[in-house]
Design a protein around this motif. Sequence first.
Motif, PDB file in Angstrom:
ATOM      1  N   PRO A  51       0.803  -1.260  -0.049  1.00 29.35           N
ATOM      2  CA  PRO A  51      -0.067  -0.027  -0.071  1.00 29.35           C
ATOM      3  C   PRO A  51       0.660   1.294   0.072  1.00 29.35           C
ATOM      4  N   ASP A  52       0.241   2.258  -0.721  1.00 27.85           N
ATOM      5  CA  ASP A  52       1.031   3.503  -0.706  1.00 27.85           C
ATOM      6  C   ASP A  52       1.289   3.938   0.811  1.00 27.85           C
ATOM      7  N   ARG A  53       0.434   3.892   1.615  1.00 22.62           N
ATOM      8  CA  ARG A  53       0.620   4.405   3.142  1.00 22.62           C
ATOM      9  C   ARG A  53       1.655   3.803   3.500  1.00 22.62           C
ATOM     10  N   ALA A  54       1.942   2.176   3.649  1.00 24.37           N
ATOM     11  CA  ALA A  54       2.981   1.742   4.133  1.00 24.37           C
ATOM     12  C   ALA A  54       4.499   2.208   3.401  1.00 24.37           C
ATOM     13  N   ARG A  55       4.292   2.487   2.042  1.00 24.81           N
ATOM     14  CA  ARG A  55       5.574   3.052   1.636  1.00 24.81           C
ATOM     15  C   ARG A  55       6.024   4.435   2.277  1.00 24.81           C
ATOM     16  N   ILE A  56       4.688   5.389   2.365  1.00 30.86           N
ATOM     17  CA  ILE A  56       5.118   6.612   2.873  1.00 30.86           C
ATOM     18  C   ILE A  56       5.533   6.440   4.179  1.00 30.86           C
ATOM     19  N   TRP A  57       5.274   5.742   4.846  1.00 28.52           N
ATOM     20  CA  TRP A  57       5.824   5.658   6.287  1.00 28.52           C
ATOM     21  C   TRP A  57       7.243   5.019   6.488  1.00 28.52           C
ATOM     22  N   THR A  58       7.517   4.298   5.434  1.00 24.61           N
ATOM     23  CA  THR A  58       9.136   3.901   5.270  1.00 24.61           C
ATOM     24  C   THR A  58       9.959   5.070   4.983  1.00 24.61           C
ATOM     25  N   PHE A  59       9.384   6.054   4.193  1.00 20.38           N
ATOM     26  CA  PHE A  59      10.180   7.310   3.953  1.00 20.38           C
ATOM     27  C   PHE A  59      10.279   8.037   5.358  1.00 20.38           C
ATOM     28  N   ARG A  60       8.774   8.178   6.072  1.00 18.15           N
ATOM     29  CA  ARG A  60       8.989   8.964   7.173  1.00 18.15           C
ATOM     30  C   ARG A  60       9.946   8.657   8.287  1.00 18.15           C
ATOM     31  N   LEU A  61       9.893   7.275   8.392  1.00 20.84           N
ATOM     32  CA  LEU A  61      10.639   6.874   9.575  1.00 20.84           C
ATOM     33  C   LEU A  61      12.185   6.814   8.939  1.00 20.84           C
ATOM     34  N   GLY A  62      12.641   6.471   7.884  1.00 24.70           N
ATOM     35  CA  GLY A  62      13.959   6.490   7.431  1.00 24.70           C
ATOM     36  C   GLY A  62      14.479   7.938   7.407  1.00 24.70           C
ATOM     37  N   TYR A  63      13.606   9.044   6.899  1.00 26.41           N
ATOM     38  CA  TYR A  63      14.232  10.303   7.012  1.00 26.41           C
ATOM     39  C   TYR A  63      13.998  10.887   8.312  1.00 26.41           C
ATOM     40  N   GLY A  64      13.212  10.360   9.134  1.00 28.11           N
ATOM     41  CA  GLY A  64      13.316  10.752  10.440  1.00 28.11           C
ATOM     42  C   GLY A  64      14.433  10.431  11.088  1.00 28.11           C
ATOM     43  N   LEU A  65      14.974   9.339  10.908  1.00 23.03           N
ATOM     44  CA  LEU A  65      16.195   9.012  11.710  1.00 23.03           C
ATOM     45  C   LEU A  65      17.279   9.919  11.129  1.00 23.03           C
ATOM     46  N   VAL A  66      17.446  10.219   9.973  1.00 22.14           N
ATOM     47  CA  VAL A  66      18.335  11.105   9.378  1.00 22.14           C
ATOM     48  C   VAL A  66      18.139  12.518   9.873  1.00 22.14           C
ATOM     49  N   ALA A  67      16.926  12.835  10.325  1.00 23.52           N
ATOM     50  CA  ALA A  67      16.730  14.378  11.038  1.00 23.52           C
ATOM     51  C   ALA A  67      17.239  14.339  12.377  1.00 23.52           C
ATOM     52  N   ALA A  68      17.081  13.250  13.134  1.00 23.18           N
ATOM     53  CA  ALA A  68      17.396  12.804  14.357  1.00 23.18           C
ATOM     54  C   ALA A  68      18.925  13.046  14.655  1.00 23.18           C
ATOM     55  N   TYR A  69      19.557  12.195  13.784  1.00 27.20           N
ATOM     56  CA  TYR A  69      20.952  12.259  13.647  1.00 27.20           C
ATOM     57  C   TYR A  69      21.625  13.644  13.447  1.00 27.20           C
ATOM     58  N   ALA A  70      20.883  14.411  12.561  1.00 29.64           N
ATOM     59  CA  ALA A  70      21.515  15.818  12.381  1.00 29.64           C
ATOM     60  C   ALA A  70      21.256  16.662  13.619  1.00 29.64           C
ATOM     61  N   VAL A  71      20.090  16.422  14.338  1.00 28.21           N
ATOM     62  CA  VAL A  71      20.011  17.410  15.497  1.00 28.21           C
ATOM     63  C   VAL A  71      21.120  16.591  16.688  1.00 28.21           C
ATOM     64  N   LYS A  72      21.212  15.467  16.612  1.00 26.03           N
ATOM     65  CA  LYS A  72      22.295  14.993  17.569  1.00 26.03           C
ATOM     66  C   LYS A  72      23.678  15.448  17.359  1.00 26.03           C
ATOM     67  N   ILE A  73      24.183  15.513  16.156  1.00 18.21           N
ATOM     68  CA  ILE A  73      25.559  15.831  15.947  1.00 18.21           C
ATOM     69  C   ILE A  73      25.656  17.353  16.169  1.00 18.21           C
ATOM     70  N   ALA A  74      24.636  18.078  15.747  1.00 17.80           N
ATOM     71  CA  ALA A  74      24.614  19.482  15.703  1.00 17.80           C
ATOM     72  C   ALA A  74      24.898  20.232  16.995  1.00 17.80           C
ATOM     73  N   LEU A  75      24.596  19.330  18.269  1.00 15.24           N
ATOM     74  CA  LEU A  75      24.714  19.763  19.611  1.00 15.24           C
ATOM     75  C   LEU A  75      25.795  19.317  20.200  1.00 15.24           C
ATOM     76  N   PRO A  76      26.402  20.084  21.170  1.00 12.69           N
ATOM     77  CA  PRO A  76      26.000  21.652  21.563  1.00 12.69           C
ATOM     78  C   PRO A  76      26.362  22.595  20.352  1.00 12.69           C
ATOM     79  N   LEU A  77      25.509  23.765  20.147  1.00 15.12           N
ATOM     80  CA  LEU A  77      25.748  24.590  19.087  1.00 15.12           C
ATOM     81  C   LEU A  77      27.173  25.387  19.241  1.00 15.12           C
ATOM     82  N   PRO A  78      27.680  25.871  17.962  1.00 15.70           N
ATOM     83  CA  PRO A  78      28.995  26.620  18.221  1.00 15.70           C
ATOM     84  C   PRO A  78      28.750  27.940  18.978  1.00 15.70           C
TER      85      PRO A  78
END
Length: 229
Positions: free
Chosen positions: A202-229
Amino acid sequence: MSELMTPTLAGAAAGLGVAMPMGAMSVLLLQEAMRGRRTAVAAAAGIAAVDLGYAALATALGPWVASHISPVEAWVRLASAVILLVIAARGLAGARPPGVGAAASDSGLGASAGSGTGAGSGAGQVGVFVQARPGKAFVRYVGLTALNPTTALYFAALTTAQGAALRTGAAGGAFLLGVGAASLLWQQALVTLGSLAGTRIPDRARIWTFRLGYGLVAAYAVKIALPLP
């Protein structure tokens, strides 16, 4: 042993972040699984091998780069985080019900879109990608997946930002173990799914794989950005 758990888990999260969004390569892999499980298993291993190879190259160079830019290390982490957030935002923006196949083509991340073609295009080539021997399938999927430069950029940003954490051989090895295992397990899960259910996801299932995968990428970005310069 416990000190290696953190880089292993970090690698697993990175591997899932690059592998989970379902795009053209995922469609081809599902179709391969419908034609023959042995060939699809080899194809899945080829996709995971490229993820691991890009991660290994980035892990080897990331700490060296980080050690030569220590005066501006915080700013490098921030720049890496921005790159990852752009990748995540681009992928999440395409995670919409209309044009899911086009979103898969445009996302450009990891094994999901390694061939640079949309899901619809991949499906249209089912007659071209006839069943091959496992060895040939492995080589073919390595070549298709390696065409995606965003995977290299993704791991370069991650490992440069975490240069100090991955500086020892053991930590780098643990990180790569996590990347390779997570990517391989996800691709093999797709093979199992393709064997059982084919491409009728189902398209909905595929969409959730995008959301979960890119959500992990976004969480990683926040983690490595802290503490801010």
